[in-house]
Design a protein around this motif. Structure first.
Motif, short mmCIF file in Angstrom:
data_model
loop_
_atom_site.label_atom_id
_atom_site.label_comp_id
_atom_site.label_asym_id
_atom_site.label_seq_id
_atom_site.Cartn_x
_atom_site.Cartn_y
_atom_site.Cartn_z
N LEU A 11 0.79 -1.24 0.08
CA LEU A 11 0.09 -0.03 -0.06
C LEU A 11 0.93 1.10 0.17
CD1 LEU A 11 -2.79 -1.15 2.69
CD2 LEU A 11 -2.94 -0.95 0.17
N SER A 12 2.00 1.23 0.78
CA SER A 12 3.04 2.40 0.72
C SER A 12 3.53 2.56 -0.92
CB SER A 12 3.99 2.08 1.81
OG SER A 12 4.88 3.09 1.62
N LYS A 13 3.77 1.43 -1.40
CA LYS A 13 4.39 1.51 -2.86
C LYS A 13 3.19 2.23 -3.89
CE LYS A 13 6.44 -1.25 -6.43
NZ LYS A 13 6.95 -2.64 -6.78
N GLY A 32 -10.68 -0.29 14.70
CA GLY A 32 -10.80 1.05 14.25
C GLY A 32 -9.79 1.85 13.23
N ILE A 33 -9.77 2.95 12.89
CA ILE A 33 -8.80 3.64 11.93
C ILE A 33 -8.16 4.83 12.49
CG2 ILE A 33 -8.85 4.75 9.66
CD1 ILE A 33 -11.12 2.81 8.88
N ILE A 34 -7.04 4.98 12.30
CA ILE A 34 -6.16 6.07 12.57
C ILE A 34 -6.34 7.29 11.56
CG2 ILE A 34 -3.97 7.24 13.18
CD1 ILE A 34 -4.95 5.29 15.25
N ARG A 35 -7.15 8.55 11.82
CA ARG A 35 -7.22 9.30 11.18
C ARG A 35 -7.08 10.72 11.88
NH1 ARG A 35 -11.47 8.45 6.06
NH2 ARG A 35 -10.23 6.68 5.24
N LYS A 36 -7.03 11.84 11.18
CA LYS A 36 -7.12 13.13 11.84
C LYS A 36 -8.57 13.48 12.02
CE LYS A 36 -2.75 14.63 9.59
NZ LYS A 36 -2.01 15.51 8.86
N GLY A 95 -7.25 18.49 12.76
CA GLY A 95 -5.84 18.08 12.22
C GLY A 95 -5.08 17.11 13.28
N ASN A 96 -5.78 17.03 14.18
CA ASN A 96 -5.28 16.01 15.50
C ASN A 96 -5.53 14.44 15.13
OD1 ASN A 96 -4.27 18.41 17.02
ND2 ASN A 96 -6.42 18.56 17.57
N ILE A 97 -4.46 13.67 15.50
CA ILE A 97 -4.69 12.41 15.07
C ILE A 97 -5.38 11.80 16.15
CG2 ILE A 97 -3.19 10.31 15.26
CD1 ILE A 97 -3.11 11.16 12.57
N ILE A 100 -0.70 4.73 1.77
CA ILE A 100 -0.26 5.19 3.10
C ILE A 100 1.21 5.49 3.28
CG2 ILE A 100 -2.15 3.50 4.06
CD1 ILE A 100 0.37 1.33 4.59
N LYS A 101 1.45 5.89 4.41
CA LYS A 101 2.94 6.70 4.60
C LYS A 101 3.20 5.98 6.21
CE LYS A 101 2.98 10.56 1.66
NZ LYS A 101 3.02 12.02 1.68
N PRO A 102 3.62 4.68 6.15
CA PRO A 102 3.64 3.91 7.53
C PRO A 102 5.15 4.52 8.36
CG PRO A 102 4.15 2.44 6.06
CD PRO A 102 3.80 3.69 5.28
N GLN A 103 5.07 5.91 8.51
CA GLN A 103 6.40 6.22 9.13
C GLN A 103 6.65 6.37 10.35
OE1 GLN A 103 6.39 10.17 7.22
NE2 GLN A 103 7.34 9.46 5.47
N ASP A 104 5.30 6.20 11.38
CA ASP A 104 5.14 6.08 12.53
C ASP A 104 4.18 5.00 13.05
OD1 ASP A 104 2.90 7.63 12.78
OD2 ASP A 104 4.03 9.35 12.46
N ASP A 105 4.00 5.02 14.63
CA ASP A 105 2.76 3.82 14.98
C ASP A 105 1.57 4.27 14.56
OD1 ASP A 105 5.11 2.13 15.96
OD2 ASP A 105 4.79 3.00 17.97
N PHE A 106 1.32 5.58 14.56
CA PHE A 106 -0.01 6.20 14.38
C PHE A 106 -0.01 6.88 13.06
CE2 PHE A 106 0.16 5.14 18.90
CZ PHE A 106 -1.00 4.16 18.97
N TYR A 107 0.08 6.25 11.84
CA TYR A 107 -0.01 6.90 10.52
C TYR A 107 -1.47 6.99 10.17
CZ TYR A 107 0.02 2.14 8.76
OH TYR A 107 -0.30 0.73 8.36
N GLU A 108 -1.54 7.79 9.22
CA GLU A 108 -2.88 8.31 8.70
C GLU A 108 -3.35 6.89 7.98
OE1 GLU A 108 -5.93 11.30 7.68
OE2 GLU A 108 -4.21 11.20 9.02
N ASN A 109 -4.68 6.32 8.63
CA ASN A 109 -5.50 5.35 7.58
C ASN A 109 -4.73 4.05 8.45
OD1 ASN A 109 -7.38 6.37 6.12
ND2 ASN A 109 -5.71 7.40 4.79
N ARG A 110 -4.07 3.92 9.22
CA ARG A 110 -3.63 2.61 9.74
C ARG A 110 -4.93 2.03 10.45
NH1 ARG A 110 -0.28 1.46 15.39
NH2 ARG A 110 -0.23 -0.89 15.14
#
Length: 596
Positions: A451-453, A486-490, A494-496, A457-467
């Motif tokens: 999905l990153s490719k 659940g889903i991680i979103r802002k 703009g807060n995660i 998604i941009k899995p740069q940290d534990d709580f990345y957008e749409n994880r």
């Protein structure tokens, strides 16, 4: 010696008598494998598992009176009951279950005449609840209206088990039962619960959407029902193993419905049943072919196997039920009439007709072939690949894998969080193991990389957008429970946030820092998938498998999570070996019914 063996030996070494050590070792080892007791004669057959040369003859165990009790009045670490050895605690749990069922059966006997008359007074309602599906081409066991029969029996009885595979209408049957009971007594107090919040919510949602021809009052009552986990229903006492509702303080309901009962371990099963009042009806729903609980015990399956056949009624009961079924073909006929005197006779009904799957094709036929180890049928699925709803991929095709996980794009691109959660729930990859090439951790990483490719998604940290995340520990203060997704979103500022759906299907945000115990859930274990359904499922079985781990119950559970299509990536050898292996958990509950 591995760590598990060390733990077993440490337990055995706690007891000073060398004659007891092999039995203590073997019992503790089996407890960790889900058994709640051992057959004492099994030690000889399993001698290679034991780090002991000398084993006391099983018929001499009752001489170890310092450690082993042979009756319920003496408190000892172990209990020897006939040819089974238990830890005292697990014997007590089994005894509590047996006695609770016996108490419910005894109290219902006093109410049968009254309940029979109440049912006969509702003849038009019951006839309106009859099945109306086509009988053409169906085998006789699928023609019988088991839903209405189960509804009548559950109305008569205090203790009922309704089992059946996916799509057989367990929740529809509950809706019929509750419709009858609410018509008889509109003020009936009803509780809905399941081992997980997800399963409880799904049952409540199905009731709200009922299409049964019932009054608006009953539909409104269905909509007002609030589902709970069993722990919340019993009102857990924090930092303890006890609940506020128990034998001294029973649950204040007239009707209690428990879904996904196969997931309940022996300890929780006992604590639930002892908290049922003498005039309360408890209805247990589940699929007897599914995986048992992660913890010790397979009580739901054991109870379903207590009878030679679940769907046999005495002639008088068959005549009583048949008066509500106008179509002779749907009535109980000779093959289903029995004179069984077993205490659970007529209390267990298996729904046979699936309204989701055909028994002659697709997922229905495939799952039946797995649970009944039908090698010829499984070979046909592997070799012909002619069924669009079932794909068995023995080549572990990477393109097929990527084509499936590309489906996650739908939830990522959905801007509405509620709809995104819904789309996330339309597909899932299921893993049998956590480690290895086909294990949970590797597969989640592979999906993230894909999905990153694709720049999704941009899995740069534990709580990345749409994880997507699954809770792995209950946070009762947050009303989040083990298995919630659940889903991680802002948020709008703009807060995660981690977004979850509550019991009313409303979306609520949680600060991610509050939920450290969570995992990525593009893929999940088959165990964790119990109580859930998805449109499409991909099942990954490890190429290098453990015979103890892969069983027909495991694969059946995974395959039947799919409603429309299932892909199984496995070797043909592993598929056959998995279907040939079955879960065997020792307990004494089925044999102990003679004590009633």
């Amino acid at each position: 010696m591995n760590l598990t063996s060390d733990v077993n030996q440490q337990f055995a070494d706690f007891f000073s008598d060398v004659r007891l050590k092999p039995y203590a070792y073997f019992l503790y080892k089996r407890l960790q494998e889900g058994h709640i007791c051992i057959h004492t004669n099994d030690l000889i057959d399993n001698r290679t598992e034991l780090p002991y040369k000398d084993i006391l003859q099983a018929d001499k165990l009752d001489t170890l009176t310092e450690f082993i009790s042979t009756n319920e009045t003496e408190i000892r670490p172990f209990v020897l009951h006939k040819d089974r050895l238990y830890l005292q605690r697990y014997f007590n749990y089994e005894t509590q279950i047996l006695q609770s069922v016996g108490r419910l059966l005894k109290s219902e006997a006093l109410l049968l005449k009254q309940r029979t008359e109440a049912l006969e007074a509702q003849m038009p309602l019951l006839q309106s609840l009859m099945a109306n599906y086509s009988l053409i081409g169906l085998p006789i066991e699928e023609q019988v209206d088991w839903q209405l029969i189960a509804a009548v029996q559950a109305t008569l009885h205090n203790f009922s088990i309704i089992t059946g595979g996916p799509g057989t209408g367990k929740t529809t049957t509950v809706a019929k039962i509750l419709s009858i009971l609410l018509t008889i007594n509109p003020e009936s107090k009803i509780a809905l619960a399941a081992p997980t919040g997800k399963a409880a919510m799904r049952m409540a949602e199905s009731l709200k959407q009922t299409s049964l021809p019932v009054s608006q009052y009953i539909k409104d009552r269905f909509k007002s029902l609030l589902p709970n986990t069993i722990h919340l229903l019993l009102k857990y006492i924090p930092n303890s193993i006890y609940f506020k509702h128990n034998q001294s303080n029973p649950l204040p309901y007239d009707i209690i419905v428990i879904d996904e009962a196969s997931m309940i371990d022996v300890a929780l099963f006992a604590k639930l049943l002892v908290a049922i009042g003498p005039s309360t009806r408890i209805i247990l729903l589940g699929d007897k072919n599914q995986l048992a609980s992660v913890e010790a015990g397979s009580l739901f399956g054991d109870l379903c196997k207590a009878l030679n056949s679940n769907n046999e009624l005495g002639q008088a009961s068959a005549n009583f039920v048949n008066q509500f079924i106008l179509d002779n073909q749907r009535q109980i006929n000779a093959p289903f009439v029995s004179n069984s005197t077993h205490p659970l006779a007529e209390h267990i009904i298996e729904l046979r007709k699936s309204h989701r799957f055909s028994s002659t094709s697709g997922i229905g036929k495939f799952s039946e072939a797995i649970i009944h180890n039908q090698e010829a049928v499984l070979t046909e699925y592997v070799q012909k690949q002619s069924d669009v709803s079932v794909i068995v991929d023995t080549a572990f095709d990477q393109n097929l894998f990527e084509s499936f996980i590309a489906g996650y794009k739908a939830y990522i691109l959905e801007t509405d969080i509620a709809k995104a959660l819904e789309k996330l729930g339309q597909l899932r990859v299921l893993c049998a193991v956590r480690e290895g090439p086909q294990g949970l951790y590797t597969i989640n990483k592979a999906i993230e990389a894909y999905l990153s490719k694709q720049n999704l998604i941009k899995p740069q940290d534990d709580f990345y957008e749409n994880r997507p995340i699954i809770i792995t520990k209950s946070y009762k203060d947050l009303k989040l429970f083990n298995g919630d997704i659940g889903i991680i979103r802002k948020d709008s500022n703009g807060n995660i946030r981690a977004w979850f759906e509550d019991n009313d299907k409303k979306i609520r945000p949680i600060l991610p820092g509050y939920i450290a115990d969570a995992e990525t859930v593009y893929a999940m274990t088959i165990h964790k998938s119990q109580g859930s359904e998805y449109d499409e499922v991909m099942v990954l079985l490890p190429q290098n498998h453990s015979k103890q781990l892969l069983t027909r119950e495991l694969l059946y559970t995974a395959v039947t999570r799919a409603k429309q299509r299932v892909i199984v990536q496995t070797t043909e050898t592993n598929l056959m070996a998995t279907a040939a292996a079955t879960v065997k958990r020792a307990s004494g509950i089925t044999d102990r019914f003679e004590e009633l």
